[in-house]
Design a protein around this motif. Structure first.
Motif, PDB file in Angstrom:
ATOM      1  N   VAL A 105       0.626  -1.620   0.204  1.00 65.27           N
ATOM      2  CA  VAL A 105      -0.165   0.016   0.063  1.00 65.27           C
ATOM      3  C   VAL A 105       0.943   1.233  -0.176  1.00 65.27           C
ATOM      4  O   VAL A 105       2.106   1.005   0.767  1.00 65.27           O
ATOM      5  N   SER A 106       0.421   2.418  -0.760  1.00 68.46           N
ATOM      6  CA  SER A 106       1.346   3.601  -0.291  1.00 68.46           C
ATOM      7  C   SER A 106      -0.095   4.725   0.124  1.00 68.46           C
ATOM      8  O   SER A 106      -1.127   4.687  -0.102  1.00 68.46           O
ATOM      9  N   TYR A 107       0.810   5.903   1.368  1.00 72.04           N
ATOM     10  CA  TYR A 107      -0.348   6.584   1.959  1.00 72.04           C
ATOM     11  C   TYR A 107       0.954   7.764   1.328  1.00 72.04           C
ATOM     12  O   TYR A 107       1.457   8.242   1.345  1.00 72.04           O
ATOM     13  N   ASP A 108      -0.595   9.133   0.555  1.00 69.51           N
ATOM     14  CA  ASP A 108       0.152  10.315   0.957  1.00 69.51           C
ATOM     15  C   ASP A 108       0.097  11.057   1.749  1.00 69.51           C
ATOM     16  O   ASP A 108      -1.730  11.580   1.554  1.00 69.51           O
ATOM     17  N   PRO A 109       1.018  11.353   2.550  1.00 71.64           N
ATOM     18  CA  PRO A 109       0.500  12.365   3.879  1.00 71.64           C
ATOM     19  C   PRO A 109       0.236  13.835   3.667  1.00 71.64           C
ATOM     20  O   PRO A 109      -0.716  14.226   4.146  1.00 71.64           O
ATOM     21  N   LYS A 110       0.414  14.362   2.585  1.00 69.40           N
ATOM     22  CA  LYS A 110       0.055  15.619   1.970  1.00 69.40           C
ATOM     23  C   LYS A 110      -1.579  15.795   1.654  1.00 69.40           C
ATOM     24  O   LYS A 110      -2.630  16.671   2.308  1.00 69.40           O
ATOM     25  N   PRO A 118      -1.905  -3.731  -6.683  1.00 72.19           N
ATOM     26  CA  PRO A 118      -1.760  -5.307  -6.563  1.00 72.19           C
ATOM     27  C   PRO A 118      -0.217  -5.998  -6.647  1.00 72.19           C
ATOM     28  O   PRO A 118       0.388  -5.641  -6.860  1.00 72.19           O
ATOM     29  N   PHE A 119      -0.800  -6.651  -5.855  1.00 74.09           N
ATOM     30  CA  PHE A 119       0.997  -7.774  -5.457  1.00 74.09           C
ATOM     31  C   PHE A 119      -0.043  -9.100  -6.506  1.00 74.09           C
ATOM     32  O   PHE A 119      -0.662  -9.780  -5.666  1.00 74.09           O
ATOM     33  N   GLU A 121      -0.198 -12.385  -6.665  1.00 78.26           N
ATOM     34  CA  GLU A 121      -1.391 -13.424  -6.008  1.00 78.26           C
ATOM     35  C   GLU A 121      -0.208 -14.689  -4.953  1.00 78.26           C
ATOM     36  O   GLU A 121       0.785 -15.445  -5.984  1.00 78.26           O
ATOM     37  N   GLY A 122      -0.026 -15.196  -3.900  1.00 83.03           N
ATOM     38  CA  GLY A 122       0.795 -15.657  -3.453  1.00 83.03           C
ATOM     39  C   GLY A 122       2.453 -15.372  -3.087  1.00 83.03           C
ATOM     40  O   GLY A 122       3.186 -15.682  -2.779  1.00 83.03           O
ATOM     41  N   GLY A 123       2.596 -13.996  -3.138  1.00 81.98           N
ATOM     42  CA  GLY A 123       3.353 -13.264  -3.340  1.00 81.98           C
ATOM     43  C   GLY A 123       3.497 -12.465  -1.925  1.00 81.98           C
ATOM     44  O   GLY A 123       2.279 -12.507  -1.333  1.00 81.98           O
ATOM     45  N   GLN A 124       4.368 -12.199  -1.294  1.00 81.31           N
ATOM     46  CA  GLN A 124       4.895 -11.602   0.382  1.00 81.31           C
ATOM     47  C   GLN A 124       5.555 -10.355   0.257  1.00 81.31           C
ATOM     48  O   GLN A 124       7.178 -11.079  -0.233  1.00 81.31           O
ATOM     49  N   PRO A 125       5.162  -9.417   0.219  1.00 77.53           N
ATOM     50  CA  PRO A 125       6.693  -8.384   0.278  1.00 77.53           C
ATOM     51  C   PRO A 125       6.799  -8.289   1.703  1.00 77.53           C
ATOM     52  O   PRO A 125       6.392  -8.036   2.023  1.00 77.53           O
ATOM     53  N   TRP A 126       8.599  -8.854   1.932  1.00 71.00           N
ATOM     54  CA  TRP A 126       8.664  -8.880   3.020  1.00 71.00           C
ATOM     55  C   TRP A 126       9.475  -7.339   3.506  1.00 71.00           C
ATOM     56  O   TRP A 126       9.206  -6.745   4.550  1.00 71.00           O
TER      57      TRP A 126
END
Length: 143
Positions: A105-110, A118-119, A121-126
């Protein structure tokens, strides 16, 4: 020197007790004096401008400017699972966070805008990092 403490971990309890911290000024933040939903912190990121970003096991994101904690709630309609557990900020000021259950996910504080990416399927961003050229690097496992 002020040390900001926002969590406690059973695994490090013995290690911390063996250290001599008597020369430091401790500043403790928890659910009694900050807007945290829980005292179980997952990740901390220190922005160059001095802002501290913090995630919790309740999938919450907080920012600390040295005086005040600010809660940055994710959209209530998200079916997000797991913790927000790794984070990095781009040169343009957008936070990128990985989730425990194969989510990015991304978040823009401004703009206060959250986006799910989308990532595979079955993948895990560590782990997520950014190099000096601004290229985002994501270490993953693909099942």
């Amino acid at each position: 020197m002020t040390i900001l403490i926002c969590c406690w971990c059973l695994l490090l309890q013995g290690y911390c007790m063996a250290q001599d911290f008597s020369t430091y000024q401790w500043e403790i933040h928890d659910t009694t004096n900050a807007p945290f939903a829980t005292n179980r912190m997952v990740e901390v990121y220190f922005q160059d401008n001095g802002t501290t970003w913090l995630t919790t096991t309740h999938q919450e994101l907080y920012a600390y400017d040295g005086t005040t904690w600010t809660h940055h709630p994710k959209p209530k309609d998200w079916a997000f699972r797991g913790w927000l557990h790794q984070m990095v900020m781009t040169q343009k000021g957008k936070l990128w966070l990985t989730g425990i259950v194969g989510q990015l996910v991304s978040y823009d504080p401004k703009t206060k805008q959250w986006d799910q990416v989308p990532f595979p399927e079955g993948g895990q961003p560590w782990v997520i990092r950014q190099n000096k050229k601004g290229v985002m690097l994501i270490a993953t496992s693909i099942a």
